[in-house]
Design a protein around this motif. Structure first.
Motif, PDB file in Angstrom:
ATOM      1  N   GLU A 125       0.844  -1.177   0.000  1.00  0.00           N
ATOM      2  CA  GLU A 125       0.000   0.000   0.000  1.00  0.00           C
ATOM      3  C   GLU A 125       0.885   1.234   0.000  1.00  0.00           C
ATOM      4  OE1 GLU A 125      -0.742   0.596   4.793  1.00  0.00           O
ATOM      5  OE2 GLU A 125      -2.302  -0.369   3.603  1.00  0.00           O
ATOM      6  N   GLY A 126       0.314   2.385  -0.299  1.00  0.00           N
ATOM      7  CA  GLY A 126       1.093   3.624  -0.318  1.00  0.00           C
ATOM      8  C   GLY A 126       0.358   4.711  -1.068  1.00  0.00           C
ATOM      9  N   THR A 127       1.092   5.773  -1.419  1.00  0.00           N
ATOM     10  CA  THR A 127       0.517   6.912  -2.117  1.00  0.00           C
ATOM     11  C   THR A 127       1.404   7.286  -3.294  1.00  0.00           C
ATOM     12  OG1 THR A 127       1.685   8.474  -0.705  1.00  0.00           O
ATOM     13  CG2 THR A 127      -0.505   7.785   0.014  1.00  0.00           C
ATOM     14  N   TRP A 128       0.851   8.056  -4.221  1.00  0.00           N
ATOM     15  CA  TRP A 128       1.639   8.578  -5.344  1.00  0.00           C
ATOM     16  C   TRP A 128       0.887   9.776  -5.929  1.00  0.00           C
ATOM     17  CZ3 TRP A 128      -2.423   5.640  -6.400  1.00  0.00           C
ATOM     18  CH2 TRP A 128      -3.090   5.791  -7.608  1.00  0.00           C
ATOM     19  N   ILE A 165      -4.167  14.108 -10.017  1.00  0.00           N
ATOM     20  CA  ILE A 165      -4.719  13.620  -8.756  1.00  0.00           C
ATOM     21  C   ILE A 165      -3.599  13.334  -7.780  1.00  0.00           C
ATOM     22  CG2 ILE A 165      -6.764  12.544  -9.783  1.00  0.00           C
ATOM     23  CD1 ILE A 165      -5.198   9.837  -9.463  1.00  0.00           C
ATOM     24  N   PHE A 166      -4.033  13.247  -6.523  1.00  0.00           N
ATOM     25  CA  PHE A 166      -3.214  12.562  -5.508  1.00  0.00           C
ATOM     26  C   PHE A 166      -3.818  11.177  -5.345  1.00  0.00           C
ATOM     27  CE2 PHE A 166      -1.019  11.523  -1.704  1.00  0.00           C
ATOM     28  CZ  PHE A 166      -1.933  10.840  -0.928  1.00  0.00           C
ATOM     29  N   GLY A 167      -2.946  10.137  -5.367  1.00  0.00           N
ATOM     30  CA  GLY A 167      -3.454   8.778  -5.344  1.00  0.00           C
ATOM     31  C   GLY A 167      -3.012   8.016  -4.119  1.00  0.00           C
ATOM     32  N   ALA A 168      -3.869   7.111  -3.663  1.00  0.00           N
ATOM     33  CA  ALA A 168      -3.531   6.161  -2.598  1.00  0.00           C
ATOM     34  C   ALA A 168      -3.978   4.784  -3.076  1.00  0.00           C
ATOM     35  CB  ALA A 168      -4.228   6.523  -1.293  1.00  0.00           C
ATOM     36  N   TYR A 169      -3.248   3.760  -2.678  1.00  0.00           N
ATOM     37  CA  TYR A 169      -3.587   2.421  -3.151  1.00  0.00           C
ATOM     38  C   TYR A 169      -3.373   1.397  -2.047  1.00  0.00           C
ATOM     39  CZ  TYR A 169       1.389   1.311  -3.401  1.00  0.00           C
ATOM     40  OH  TYR A 169       2.699   1.075  -3.093  1.00  0.00           O
ATOM     41  N   ARG A 201      -4.771  -4.220  -7.318  1.00  0.00           N
ATOM     42  CA  ARG A 201      -4.568  -2.944  -6.640  1.00  0.00           C
ATOM     43  C   ARG A 201      -5.871  -2.144  -6.635  1.00  0.00           C
ATOM     44  NH1 ARG A 201       0.817  -2.189 -10.129  1.00  0.00           N
ATOM     45  NH2 ARG A 201      -0.479  -3.474 -11.459  1.00  0.00           N
ATOM     46  N   VAL A 202      -6.235  -1.649  -5.472  1.00  0.00           N
ATOM     47  CA  VAL A 202      -7.381  -0.755  -5.336  1.00  0.00           C
ATOM     48  C   VAL A 202      -6.813   0.662  -5.229  1.00  0.00           C
ATOM     49  CG1 VAL A 202      -9.379  -0.114  -3.984  1.00  0.00           C
ATOM     50  CG2 VAL A 202      -8.743  -2.522  -4.199  1.00  0.00           C
ATOM     51  N   ALA A 203      -7.033   1.493  -6.269  1.00  0.00           N
ATOM     52  CA  ALA A 203      -6.453   2.837  -6.325  1.00  0.00           C
ATOM     53  C   ALA A 203      -7.554   3.876  -6.095  1.00  0.00           C
ATOM     54  CB  ALA A 203      -5.791   3.082  -7.681  1.00  0.00           C
ATOM     55  N   VAL A 204      -7.251   4.859  -5.250  1.00  0.00           N
ATOM     56  CA  VAL A 204      -8.166   5.956  -4.943  1.00  0.00           C
ATOM     57  C   VAL A 204      -7.504   7.252  -5.378  1.00  0.00           C
ATOM     58  CG1 VAL A 204      -9.385   7.208  -3.152  1.00  0.00           C
ATOM     59  CG2 VAL A 204      -9.194   4.724  -3.014  1.00  0.00           C
ATOM     60  N   GLY A 205      -8.158   8.026  -6.239  1.00  0.00           N
ATOM     61  CA  GLY A 205      -7.604   9.296  -6.722  1.00  0.00           C
ATOM     62  C   GLY A 205      -8.420  10.475  -6.225  1.00  0.00           C
TER      63      GLY A 205
END
Length: 770
Positions: free
Chosen positions: A225-228, A238-242, A251-255
């Motif tokens: 998990e982490g962010t990008w 976007i700012f992303g977290a997964y 991978r479940v990605a949230v933008g």
């Protein structure tokens, strides 16, 4: 003065503005951090929900796989059951064979022709574990829509190869899992499979399903998990977290769009600007008001200062400004203060002289400490030179042992083959001659093992050791070896810790120490072996090379012999150093003990005095984890017969031709098919040309561009099921690290006999796994 005060007020307002700015900035940063944390929590929650959904599907698949109709091979009844499950639960089952040909598809009537499945080949993990696995996105051969599947191997009655049972489900099911998490408005949540394809999205789902995810998402979401930061598939910043699914690896990605991050900062800047303007206007007005009240008394103070310079009497200033009044009083007392400071200067001079004397004394003491430190450094350098000398000798002896072991392998192996050819009824004189030659070769092998022990290159097999039991078990051997002139006493400690060591090498070390003690007592004497729990502290470890402080099991061997001088004690651990007459010793006994102790992570120390005797203390690391008792080893096979092979093919990679010829002959005599190569690349070529090869037997030290470990790794990449047996006379840390064989390594040390080789090959081929 008024304008200076205005400037001062403005300067005082700047820290306030800075504080307000910092506070507002921290508020905006905290808001952004909150959004980041919320995005990561959303990704985690969605990943957990996805795992929950997939786990439920896997459970349903397991139940379906245990269906009696499927186990009995009644596919028509199984089709009816799956149709009923589809009607009730909305999941579609597909049964196909290993070639991908569909046997049952709930979306098609029973008996209708079925195409091959579009599902990707299942991972090898599924065949090994038998547990359900989740496939990546694919287009159904019957449904013609994007699907994913949960697959599991099943065995039908009368069918040798297992089939594959899968639940094929539409990707809208994954989208519903995302929507159930209720992400905030404007946020984008997507599920990406192992091939980087979008499985589902909460927004514009149909438009992006099956398309590749953005490069920045694929490159920056390789961990659990982490962010990008990056862009969405439609180009939005976007700012992303997964978070990764534990069940499928998806991978479940949230933008979160950048505009939601920028809003707190804009609000902070507007507030900061308004507060700054208000503070500046207020500061200017206050400075003008107070400036008038301060300017008049300051002018009076300036006049009094001029008068003081001319030697005139100065009176205190009468003013409501307290600081100005105090300044006037200070001017009045200036002459008195000047006289007082002169007195202080004289006193200060006396104090400085006293401090100089104290500092001189401190420097003298520091010089003495430096002299002591220099002595300690000289002692440490002497220890380092001794350690370097021992290391250089160890490298030399290790290289000699390598070549010598190759020669001994040829000698011992061919003598053994000759002995077997004679059989039980061979010429007695020839048998005795061969036995004598074998005994000489075994003694030479023992000599090379001592060389390897000193150079710390012998392959150890450490295990939990009860030193009390080991010493007790050696009592009879020691009495037979030392004779009746030497009295043996053992003092075994109660509650002795377990040690971590190779028990065979430990027995050899104790036997060497006992034999040295016997030779030091030519007229007889007493040998004492004592065990104890010991702690080596930091002070002891610092003064000795390669010694770590901690808890050890100590085995002390003491004699009442002649003892040694300090010069002899300093050299006793060096190889080939001996005080015995020519022909009475090799000078390798204590060297072997030294190398064994160091390779085991322990320590050895010797204490001796002329005429009083000698004590050797062997320290072995304490074993802290729980001890599992080992089972007795199998009986040693006879040298007159070889364990029979079953026609398996063995690949031999050995750069020494004589050793290679012997290994090939021994394996062929035992009934194996053998192909051989002198170095790594040609061995790999033979492996590609002979898919029937069941075992690789390779030397660790090879000439050419590859060593034996690299050959085994390359062969394992080609043939994961290939079994590997290593051999060497000198490891060079290719398969041995920290004195121990690496996990999963099968090893046969040189020199070896044909019986030892074929026995090890048979054991390895019969063992399950690689």
């Amino acid at each position: 003065m008024r304008w200076h005060l205005a400037a001062l007020a403005a300067a005082l307002a700047l820290p306030i503005l800075g504080f307000v700015a910092t506070l507002l900035w921290r508020v905006s940063v905290a808001e952004r951090d909150r959004l980041e944390g919320e995005a990561l929590n959303t990704a985690r929650a969605a990943s957990v929900a996805l795992d929950r959904e997939l786990t439920g599907l896997a459970s349903a698949l397991n139940v379906l796989a245990l269906s009696a109709s499927l186990q009995e091979g009644d596919l028509a009844a199984f089709h009816r059951k799956t149709v009923d499950i589809q009607d009730r639960l909305g999941i579609s089952a597909v049964l196909r064979d290993r070639t991908g040909q569909q046997l049952v598809n709930v979306r098609s009537p029973w008996g209708a022709p079925l195409p091959k499945a579009n599902l990707p080949e299942p991972e090898p993990e599924m065949w090994r574990s038998g547990r359900p696995v989740v496939s990546d996105l694919f287009v159904g051969a019957v449904a013609r829509t994007p699907l994913f599947a949960v697959q599991v191997p099943v065995t039908r009655k009368g069918i040798d190869a297992p089939d594959i049972l899968s639940l094929s489900l539409p990707v809208e099911r994954i989208r519903q899992v995302i929507l159930d998490q209720r992400p905030p408005a404007g946020w984008i949540v997507a599920v990406v499979d192992g091939n980087g394809l979008i499985v589902a999205r909460n927004d514009r789902h149909e438009e992006f399903v099956g398309k590749s995810a953005t490069r920045d998402l694929l490159e920056n979401t390789r961990w659990r998990e982490g962010t990008w930061r990056g862009t969405t598939a439609d180009g939005a910043r976007i700012f992303g977290a997964y978070s990764r699914s534990e069940v499928s690896g998806w991978r479940v990605a949230v933008g979160v769009p950048d505009r939601l991050f920028a809003a707190p900062l804009r609000r902070s800047l507007w507030i900061l600007g308004g507060v700054g303007v208000a503070l500046a206007v207020l500061s200017l007005l206050l400075a003008l008001v107070f400036g008038r009240r301060i300017a008049a008394p300051l002018q009076t103070l300036a006049e009094q200062a001029l008068a003081l310079g001319r030697g005139k009497e100065v009176r205190p200033v009468v003013t409501s400004v307290r600081e100005a009044a105090r300044a006037g009083e200070a001017l009045a007392a200036a002459s008195f203060e000047l006289r007082r400071r002169e007195e202080e200067l004289r006193n200060l001079n006396e104090v400085l002289e006293a401090r100089v004397a104290e500092r001189t004394l401190e420097l003298t003491e520091a010089n003495q400490h430096l002299i002591a430190a220099a002595a300690e450094r000289e002692s440490a350098e002497a220890q380092l030179r001794q350690a370097q000398k021992m290391e250089a000798v160890g490298q030399l002896t290790g290289g000699v042992a390598h070549d010598f072991n190759n020669l001994l392998t040829v000698i011992v192996g061919n003598l053994g083959m000759a002995r077997r050819r004679l059989g039980e009824d061979g010429d007695n004189r020839v048998v005795q001659a061969i036995a004598g030659a074998l005994e000489g070769a075994r003694r030479a092998a023992a000599l090379t093992q001592r060389l390897l022990a000193f150079s710390r290159q012998q392959p150890l097999a450490p295990e939990p050791v009860d030193a009390n039991r080991l010493v007790s078990g050696m009592s009879d051997l020691l009495r037979r070896t030392l004779g009746e002139d030497v009295a043996i006493e053992t003092v075994l400690a109660g509650g002795l810790w377990r040690a971590q060591a190779d028990p065979n090498q430990l027995e050899n070390a104790l036997l060497n120490l006992a034999v040295n003690a016997r030779d030091a007592m030519p007229k007889g004497g007493k040998l004492t072996i004592e065990t104890s729990n010991t702690y080596l502290d930091e002070a002891y470890a610092v003064s000795r090379q390669e010694v770590c402080s901690g808890q050890y099991v100590a085995i002390c061997v003491s004699d009442t012999g002649m003892g040694m001088s300090p010069d002899v004690v300093a050299k006793v651990f060096e190889p080939f150093f001996t005080t015995k007459p020519i022909g009475k010793g090799t000078g390798l006994g204590l060297s072997q003990v030294y190398g064994f102790a160091k390779q085991s992570g322990g320590h050895v120390a010797i204490y001796s005095e002329l005429g009083q005797g000698t004590t050797v203390k062997l320290y072995l690391p304490r074993l802290r984890q729980a001890v599992i008792e080992s089972t007795p080893s199998a009986a040693k096979p006879s040298e007159l017969s070889l364990p029979a092979g079953r026609g398996e093919t063995v690949l031999v990679v050995e750069d020494d031709q004589m050793v290679r010829d012997f290994a090939v002959a021994a394996l062929e005599e035992a009934g194996y098919q053998v192909v051989a190569a002198p170095e790594g690349p040609s061995g790999l070529a033979l492996l590609d040309a002979h898919p029937e090869v069941a075992l690789l037997f390779t030397d660790v030290v090879l000439t050419g561009s590859m060593n034996g470990r690299e050959v085994a790794d390359a062969a394992g990449a080609r043939r994961p099921d290939l079994k590997v047996l290593f051999t060497t006379g000198y490891t060079r840390n290719a398969i041995i690290h920290h004195g121990q064989l690496d996990d999963g390594i099968h090893f046969l040390g040189k020199p070896y006999t044909a019986t030892a080789l074929t026995t090890k090959v048979r054991e390895l081929l019969d063992a399950p796994g690689r």
